[in-house]
Every structure is written in structure tokens, then in C-alpha cells.
Write a protein that holds these residues in place. Structure first.
Motif, short mmCIF file in Angstrom:
data_model
loop_
_atom_site.label_atom_id
_atom_site.label_comp_id
_atom_site.label_asym_id
_atom_site.label_seq_id
_atom_site.Cartn_x
_atom_site.Cartn_y
_atom_site.Cartn_z
N ASP A 100 0.82 -1.22 0.00
CA ASP A 100 0.00 0.00 0.00
C ASP A 100 0.86 1.28 0.00
N HIS A 250 -2.59 4.73 8.74
CA HIS A 250 -3.99 4.81 8.29
C HIS A 250 -4.98 4.82 9.46
N LYS A 277 -10.38 0.11 5.82
CA LYS A 277 -9.01 -0.09 6.30
C LYS A 277 -8.56 1.11 7.11
ZN LIG Z 1 0.18 1.05 5.25
#
Ligand SMILES: [Zn+2]
Length: 354
Positions: A100, A250, A277
Motif C-alpha cells: 500500500d 492509516h 481499512k
Molecule cells: Zn500502510
């Protein structure tokens, strides 16, 4: 005599026109003054990609988003660069090698010129055939083309970018060993009893930076975990206060201890979560309740909690539902005032200098 005056007038007209063109060409887009710093918080749905454009015209991209999706994240980065009026990325800083954050590297270099890659050193998630090992191998292939400069950063280093000061706080599992200007006081929030899940992956090796721009301080630690936060926040806070916090990881629970979030007491926090997420209710609550916080901005509404575990609707770029790719732009003056623009509702909030 008349001829001379006429020629003189014409000359003046040309000079004025040239001056006007020069001023117009020099004006950055989106209402930023030439002396301002612009930061694009690009929506990559629960990864990271943050683009800094400094007053000297240099660019720093922190992370490249996900692989796949037909190059969606690289397209969004290129769109942000275009909106900021820049055509190359001088420095790509990789916080760590999870998909990510570093997944979008090959797609990015296909779409925009890049100068230098900066990272924490070798990958530690070395499970053969695992996703991180694949991402790391793809990155090594990009470096092996010889087209890019490469730097490994260590805690305490100051990166070579101009127009803002970028100091490395954490890298490869190590953290800065001395207090920075404004830091060095005992952190009262270390006494909050706290145990969070442990994480021994690449997250704990994140390359984290503190950015000084005029009177402002911006902190971005990637996905650095709470055990590492403790090392530079307890018992002494080595960072001091920070104006703008890019919420780590995040908004996932293994990061964002009270010792960090309360200890630096940010005015503004920006969370790069997705609908499903990050955005953990515990972390959102910690940030919203931290002393001195004026606004939490979230790239997405978090479906993990109800409205009471999310920031107010006007501070969310992408509301519940399909991803819209909406982003934030922070525009900062060296005197300490700044604005945050939400591309979702096209509203801008202004923060006066303190
Ligand atoms: Zn991450």
C-alpha cells in the motif's frame, strides 16, 4: 521628438506586457502564493501517497500507493502533480515496502520523471513469494535501470530537498537519539498505561520524517508502530509540539499511542484511511480527544465505527459509498497560517498562525 515619444511608449507597453506574462507564469495554481508550501493528500484507499511542492519548486512524494488497479494510484499522483504545476518528482521517499506504500513504484516511473529514491535500507519482510518480497524485487529492478539516484536515510539525517527542512526521525527500526529544537521536555502522557498489539513487520522499520516549514511542523511517520513511538516520546518528548500530524498507519491500532498523539498535541490531523481499512475507533477517539486538536480530516468515512467514531462530515473527503478519489490540499504560509481544501465538497478551512 514625436517619433521618439511614440517609440518610447511602445517600449513601455512591451515591458508592461512582459512583466504581466512573467508574473502570470510564476503564479502557482490553486491560489497558493509563490512562498507557500503545498501538500496533496492523495486518496489511494488506505495506502499512502502524499505530495509536497516547496516554494523553490522542488517535489517530495512520500509513498506511491498500491500496485494494480490499472495504474490508478500513479494516475492520481500525476493528476496531483499537474494540479500543482509540476512535471517531475525530485524525491520519492518510501516509508517501507508494504504494497500500500511501495506497490505503485513501477507504474509511477512509467508516467512521470523521478530524480531520487530514498528508503530505509533492505526489506525485512523476506518471506519468499510473499507480497512484500515481490514489491521489493520490483523496486530493485527499477533502481537497477541506473536511471535514478538512491539514498538510504538514517535517523538525524536532513534530506537534501530545498524549500523546507526534512529531518529523519525513524528508519530501519532505529529512532532519533537527541531532542530536536522545541523538544526535550518530559512527556506527561507517558504515564497513561497503554499496551497495543505488537507488530514486527516492515511497519516498525518505517522511514519517518519531521518537516519544518517556516513556523510550521508536519510529522509523517508512515506506518511506524507504537513501540517505536515510545523510544522518542518517552520519558522525554524529543520532537516537541507539531502543528500537522499525518496520522500513522492509516489510523490502525498498532500505532498512535497517547504518548505520541497527546505529546505532540497537533492542531490538525490528517488520516489516510479507507472505508474498511484503518480508521480504528480507538485511534479516531485518541486523535479527536487529544488536547489542542482543532480538526481531524479523514480521506474516507470509516465503516469500523458509527458517526460518533468519525470526524464531522465536512472534514471527510470521501463519504460512505463507492470511492470517489477525493483528496485534500494543505497550503501553508511560512508565517504559520495554513488552509486545508477538501476536493469532496470544494470547501476550504483556514487556520490562523499561532
Ligand atoms: Zn500502510
Amino acid at each position: 521628438m514625436t517619433l521618439f515619444v511614440r517609440a518610447h511608449k511602445r517600449q513601455w507597453a512591451w515591458m508592461l506586457l512582459a512583466l504581466f506574462v512573467a508574473i502570470a507564469a510564476g503564479l502557482p495554481k490553486a491560489g497558493a502564493a509563490k512562498r507557500d508550501l503545498q501538500v496533496y493528500f492523495i486518496d489511494v484507499e488506505g495506502g499512502q501517497s502524499t505530495l509536497f511542492v516547496t516554494p523553490t519548486g522542488q517535489t517530495l512524494l512520500i509513498d506511491t500507493g498500491w500496485p494494480d488497479n490499472e495504474g490508478r494510484d500513479a494516475d492520481r499522483i500525476v493528476a496531483a502533480a499537474k494540479s500543482a504545476g509540476v512535471t517531475r518528482i525530485d524525491y520519492v521517499l518510501l516509508t517501507h515496502y508494504h504494497d500500500d506504500h511501495s506497490g505503485g513504484i513501477p507504474q509511477l516511473v512509467d508516467k512521470i520523471p523521478v530524480g531520487t529514491f530514498i528508503d530505509h535500507g533492505a526489506n525485512i519482510d523476506t518471506k519468499p513469494g510473499g507480497p512484500t518480497e515481490k514489491i521489493y524485487a520490483a523496486y530493485q529492478q527499477v533502481l537497477a535501470t541506473g536511471k535514478y539516484k538512491h539514498m538510504v536515510a538514517h535517523p538525524g539525517d536532513v534530506l537534501p530537498i530545498t524549500g523546507m527542512k526534512v529531518t529523519v526521525i525513524s528508519s530501519d527500526g532505529n529512532v532519533i537519539g537527541h531532542p530536536l529544537p522545541g523538544g526535550g521536555e518530559t512527556n506527561q502522557y507517558c504515564s497513561v498505561p497503554e499496551t497495543k498489539p505488537m507488530d514486527h513487520s516492515e511497519n516498525s522499520h518505517s522511514l519517518g520524517v519531521l518537516i519544518n516549514f517556516g513556523k510550521l511542523k508536519i510529522l509523517d511517520l508512515g506506518d511506524l508502530t507504537w513501540d517505536k513511538e515510545m523510544l522518542f516520546m518517552c520519558p522525554v518528548n524529543r520532537l516537541g509540539s507539531v502543528d500537522i500530524l499525518v496520522v500513522s498507519h492509516h489510523g490502525l491500532n498498532p500505532s498512535s499511542s497517547h504518548a505520541l498523539v497527546n505529546g505532540i498535541h497537533p492542531r490538525v490531523a490528517i488520516m489516510n484511511n479507507a472505508a474498511a481499512k484503518g480508521g480504528a475507533p480507538q485511534v479516531i477517539d485518541t486523535v479527536l480527544q487529544s488536547p489542542g486538536l482543532e480538526t481531524l480530516w479523514q480521506l474516507h468515512f470509516s465503516e469500523k465505527g458509527g458517526a460518533e467514531h468519525n470526524t464531522a462530515a465536512q472534514y471527510i473527503a470521501n463519504p460512505q459509498g463507492a470511492d470517489l478519489g477525493n483528496y485534500f490540499v494543505l497550503t501553508a504560509s511560512p508565517k504559520g497560517s495554513f488552509t486545508v481544501f477538501n476536493s469532496g465538497d470544494k470547501q476550504t478551512k483556514t487556520y490562523a498562525a499561532k
